[in-house]
Design an enzyme around this catalytic site. Structure first.
Site, PDB file in Angstrom:
ATOM      1  N   SER A 105      -1.923   2.675  -3.630  1.00 21.78           N
ATOM      2  CA  SER A 105      -3.225   2.461  -2.986  1.00 21.78           C
ATOM      3  C   SER A 105      -4.303   3.421  -3.450  1.00 21.78           C
ATOM      4  O   SER A 105      -5.489   3.157  -3.276  1.00 21.78           O
ATOM      5  CB  SER A 105      -3.077   2.567  -1.464  1.00 21.78           C
ATOM      6  OG  SER A 105      -2.124   1.636  -0.994  1.00 21.78           O
ATOM      7  N   LYS A 110      -5.406   0.656   7.352  1.00 23.94           N
ATOM      8  CA  LYS A 110      -6.303   1.523   6.580  1.00 23.94           C
ATOM      9  C   LYS A 110      -7.727   1.456   7.116  1.00 23.94           C
ATOM     10  O   LYS A 110      -8.430   2.485   7.193  1.00 23.94           O
ATOM     11  CB  LYS A 110      -6.254   1.113   5.114  1.00 23.94           C
ATOM     12  CG  LYS A 110      -4.899   1.411   4.466  1.00 23.94           C
ATOM     13  CD  LYS A 110      -4.814   0.854   3.064  1.00 23.94           C
ATOM     14  CE  LYS A 110      -3.430   1.149   2.453  1.00 23.94           C
ATOM     15  NZ  LYS A 110      -3.286   0.566   1.112  1.00 23.94           N
TER      16      LYS A 110
END
Length: 705
Positions: free
Chosen positions: A629, A672
Site C-alpha cells: 500500500s 484506511k
C-alpha cells in the site's frame, strides 16, 4: 392294556406278559369308584381269552425266573443297591426308609423288580423288563436305566444349585443396592439415576436416540451389566454411555420468528454493524419460509474491540437460541477439535461435542473465536479438523474420535471471528461467509459510548447518571486525544478509569449530594487519564520536501504512516530503514527505478542520481511494517525529494505501483479512509480501480473527506 383309554379291551389290546396279584384291600370312594390295593405274586403269560362278558376271563401260565447265583449276579446286585441309594438322596419325593426296604429284600429278581417299578420309564419299557425271565439280564437293564436316571438327577441337582446361587447373588446385590440407595438418600448424595443400570436403560428408552446412537447405547449397557463395577473398563464404558445420553441428539430450541423483535434486540445491543444485522434478518426470513434451512457459517473479520464476540451473544439472544463459545487461539492439537480415541487414558470428546453438551440443544449459536490464530505441529492440524464441522455439505455427519458415530451439526449456527483473513487457510475460508467489520467512525464511537459503554461502566462501579455527568464534548475529547483504535475497547477502559476516580470521591465522602452529579471537565480528564496521548499527525508535518503521508491497514484497523526520504553525497545506493518487510522494500526500489527511468518528465539530470545515496525511512521503527500500500507514497516522497516540491500536508495516499508507473488496486479502503479521517486528513488518494469500494464508506465520512 396297551392303550389305557379303551374301556372294553379285547385280547389284541392286551400285552401277553403280566403279573398275577393278590387283592389286599378295596376302598370305595365317595365318587362311586374303587381303589384296589394289590400285591404282586408271580409273572404270568396270557395263553387264551376264554370269556369276554361280563368280564374278561383267560387261561394263563406261570413264568418262572432263571436265576444264576454267581459272582457277576452278586456284583450287579451290589451296584444296583449303591446306585439306588444315590438316587434316593437325589429324589426328595422318595421316603428315606426306602433304602432300608431295599436292604430287607434278598432275591436279586425282586430287587430288580422293586427298583424298576419306581423308575420313571414308559409303559412299554416296564413290560419289556417284566418279560425278562433271566435275572442277570434284568439286573443289567435296570442298572443301565438306573445309571441314566442318576446322571439325569445329578445334572438336575447341579442346575438347581447354580440357579439358587445366582438367585442368591442377585438377591444379595439387590438388597445391597437398595441399602446403598437408602444411605445415599440419607446423605443427600442420591443422583438422578442412582448409579443403577436399570435407570440408565430407562433413560435410553426415554431419550429416543437416533438409530446408530440407540444401538451403541444399548450395546454399552449390555457390556456394563456383565462387568465388575470396580474394573477400569467399567469406568470407561460408563463415561462413554453418559456422554451418549447427555448429548442433545434430538433437542432443538425454537427460533424467535418475530423479525421486528430480532431487529430491535440487535439494535439495542449494537450500534451500526448494518451488514451483520441485515444478514441475520435475511436468515430469519428464509427460516420462516423454509423450516429445514441449514444454519449459516459466518466469519466476522475485523480489528480487536469492534464487538465480534459480543455480536454472537446478541444473535443468540435475538433468535432465542442457546449460546456457547470456544477460543482457538494457540490451539495446536487436532484432538482439541475431534477428541481423543477411547483407547487413551482420560480420553474426552473434542471442544465442539463438549460445548454442544453444555448447550443442551442441537441448534445453538456456536461462537469460535480467534480462528486465525490456530497453530499446527506434530499433533496434527486443527484447521483441517475444522473443515468437516464448518462445511455445510458435510457437517450433518460430523464424526468425533471419542464418539465414533456421526452427530448432526447442520442446525448449528457457527459464528467465527478473526482479526486477519490472510492466516486463515483458503480451504477453510472457502467454507465460511466472510463479513468484515472495519471499525467505527467518530460519530459511531460517540453513540456507542453514550448508549452502551457509559451506562455499563456506571452500573459496574455502583454509580448512576445522578452521580456523574459525562457530556458528548468530553467523550469526543477522550475519543480524539486519549484513544486511537478501530474498536472501542480502550475507549471503555478510559471511561472505566473516570468512573473509578468518581467512585473514590463518593466513597471518601469528598463529593457531597449538593455537588452531584459530578461533571467531568477537561481538568479532571487530565488528572484521571494523564496528559494528552495522541496529537494530530498533520501538525507534526514539516514543510520540507521528501515527506509523504501513506495509509496502511493492520490487524488493529487502518493507520497512517509517514515516508521520509533524504539524500546525501554518495554513489547512488538506496538505504531502507524502519522495520520494513520485503514487499515494502521492493516498492521502494520500484519507485526509485521509475523516477530514474522517467527523469526527463521531472526535469531531473539522469546522471545526478549517481552523486547521492538515498535513505528512505518509515518512522516508528519498532513496529514491523509490510504490504504494497505504501508504493505510491514512496514514489511521492522520492519525487518530492529530487524536485524540491513539498507534498501537500493535508493529503494521504495509498496504492501499489509498478515499474511502468501503473497504480494497482489494494484492499482495506474503508479502514484506511477511517484512519485518515481520525487523523484530520481531508483529502485521500486511492487507486481508480478501488472506486467501487467507496460504497462501504459511511456517508458522514464521505462528506468530510
Amino acid at each position: 392294556q396297551k392303550k389305557p383309554h379303551i374301556n372294553d379291551p379285547t385280547q389284541r389290546d392286551l400285552f401277553t406278559d403280566g403279573c398275577a396279584s393278590r387283592v389286599l384291600k378295596v376302598v370305595k370312594r365317595t365318587s362311586g369308584t374303587y381303589s384296589v390295593f394289590l400285591q404282586g405274586v408271580t409273572r404270568i403269560r396270557l395263553v387264551k381269552v376264554i370269556q369276554t362278558t361280563p368280564y374278561l376271563l383267560a387261561d394263563v401260565e406261570k413264568v418262572d425266573e432263571i436265576i444264576e447265583d454267581d459272582v457277576e449276579t452278586r456284583a450287579l446286585v451290589l451296584a444296583l443297591r449303591e446306585m439306588s441309594k444315590k438316587a434316593i438322596k437325589l429324589m426328595p419325593d422318595i421316603p428315606r426308609d426306602a433304602a432300608q426296604v431295599l436292604e430287607t429284600v434278598d432275591s436279586p429278581g425282586q430287587i430288580a423288580d422293586l427298583i424298576a417299578s419306581n423308575l420313571d420309564i414308559p409303559l412299554e419299557k416296564r413290560v419289556e423288563i417284566l418279560r425278562m425271565v433271566e435275572v442277570k439280564t434284568r439286573l443289567k437293564e435296570v442298572l443301565n436305566l438306573m445309571t441314566k436316571q442318576v446322571e439325569l438327577l445329578n445334572m438336575k441337582e447341579r442346575i438347581n444349585t447354580e440357579i439358587k446361587e445366582e438367585m442368591g447373588k442377585n438377591q444379595r446385590e439387590y438388597v445391597l443396592r437398595q441399602q446403598l440407595k437408602a444411605i445415599k438418600e440419607e446423605l443427600g448424595e442420591d443422583t438422578e439415576d442412582g448409579g443403577d443400570l436399570d435407570s440408565i436403560g430407562e433413560r435410553i428408552r426415554e431419550k429416543n436416540l437416533p438409530g446408530e446412537a440407540d444401538d451403541v447405547a444399548r450395546k454399552q449397557l449390555r457390556r456394563l451389566r456383565g462387568m465388575q463395577m470396580g474394573s477400569p473398563e467399567y469406568t470407561v464404558a460408563r463415561n462413554y454411555l453418559d456422554w451418549i445420553l447427555d448429548l442433545p441428539w434430538t433437542i432443538i430450541t425454537q427460533d424467535n420468528m418475530d423479525i421486528q423483535h430480532v431487529r430491535m434486540i440487535l439494535d439495542e445491543d449494537h450500534h451500526g454493524l448494518e451488514k451483520i444485522k441485515k444478514r441475520m434478518i435475511e436468515y430469519l426470513a428464509v427460516r420462516k419460509l423454509k423450516d429445514d434451512k441449514k444454519g449459516p457459517i459466518l466469519c466476522l473479520v475485523g480489528p480487536p474491540g469492534v464487538g465480534k464476540t459480543s455480536l454472537g451473544r446478541s444473535i443468540s439472544r435475538a433468535l432465542g437460541r442457546k449460546f456457547v463459545r470456544i477460543s482457538l487461539g494457540g490451539v495446536h492439537d487436532e484432538a482439541a477439535i475431534r477428541g481423543h480415541r477411547r483407547t487413551y487414558i482420560g480420553a474426552l470428546p473434542g471442544k465442539i461435542i463438549q460445548m454442544l453438551k453444555k448447550a443442551g440443544s442441537r441448534n445453538p449459536v456456536f461462537m469460535i473465536d480467534e480462528i486465525d490464530k490456530l497453530g499446527r505441529d506434530f499433533r496434527g492440524d486443527p484447521t483441517a479438523a475444522l473443515l468437516e464441522a464448518l462445511d455445510p455439505e458435510e457437517n450433518f455427519s460430523f464424526s468425533d474420535h471419542y464418539l465414533e458415530m456421526p452427530f448432526d451439526l447442520s442446525q448449528v449456527m457457527f459464528v467465527t471471528t478473526a482479526n486477519l483473513m490472510d492466516p486463515i487457510p483458503p480451504a477453510l475460508r472457502d467454507r465460511m461467509e466472510i463479513l468484515e467489520i472495519p471499525g467505527y467512525t467518530y460519530n459511531e464511537k460517540l453513540a456507542i459510548a453514550r448508549h452502551h459503554l457509559l451506562p455499563r461502566q456506571l452500573d459496574d462501579h455502583g454509580l448512576t447518571e445522578n452521580t456523574m455527568k459525562l457530556t458528548d464534548d468530553r467523550i469526543g475529547e477522550i475519543v480524539q486525544l486519549y484513544t486511537k483504535e478501530a474498536g472501542v475497547r480502550n475507549l471503555e477502559r478510559t471511561i472505566a478509569a473516570i468512573c473509578r476516580t468518581v467512585a473514590v470521591e463518593v466513597a471518601e465522602e469528598h463529593l457531597k449530594e449538593e455537588d452531584m452529579p459530578r461533571e467531568i471537565d477537561t481538568e479532571l480528564l487530565e488528572s484521571c487519564l494523564g496528559p494528552q496521548k495522541y496529537f494530530s499527525e498533520i501538525a507534526e508535518r514539516l514543510e520540507i520536501p521528501g515527506v509523504a503521508t501513506s495509509l496502511v491497514w493492520t490487524s488493529f484497523g487502518g493507520e497512517i504512516i509517514f515516508v521520509e526520504a533524504t539524500k546525501m553525497s554518495g554513489k547512488g545506493k538506496l538505504h531502507l530503514t524502519g522495520q520494513l518487510g520485503d514487499v515494502m522494500k521492493e516498492s521502494a526500489q520500484a519507485a526509485m527505478s521509475y523516477i530514474k527511468v522517467n527523469a526527463d518528465k521531472f526535469n531531473l539530470d539522469p546522471l545526478g542520481f549517481e552523486k547521492y545515496d538515498i535513505h528512505i525511512h518509515v518512522p516508528v521503527g519498532a513496529m514491523p511494517k509490510d504490504g504494497p500500500s505504501a508504493g505510491v507514497a514512496m514514489f511521492a516522497a522520492l519525487a518530492s525529494l529530487f524536485t524540491g516540491v513539498c507534498v501537500r500536508h493535508d493529503v494521504a495516499m495509498t496504492g501499489e505501483i509498478t515499474l511502468r508507473g501503473r497504480v494497482l488496486p489494494i484492499g482495506g479502503i474503508k479502514e484506511k479512509v477511517l484512519a485518515a479521517h481520525r487523523a484530520g486528513i481531508k483529502r485521500v488518494l486511492v487507486p481508480k480501480r478501488n472506486q467501487p469500494d467507496l460504497v462501504e464508506i459511511p456517508p458522514e465520512i464521505r462528506e468530510d473527506v
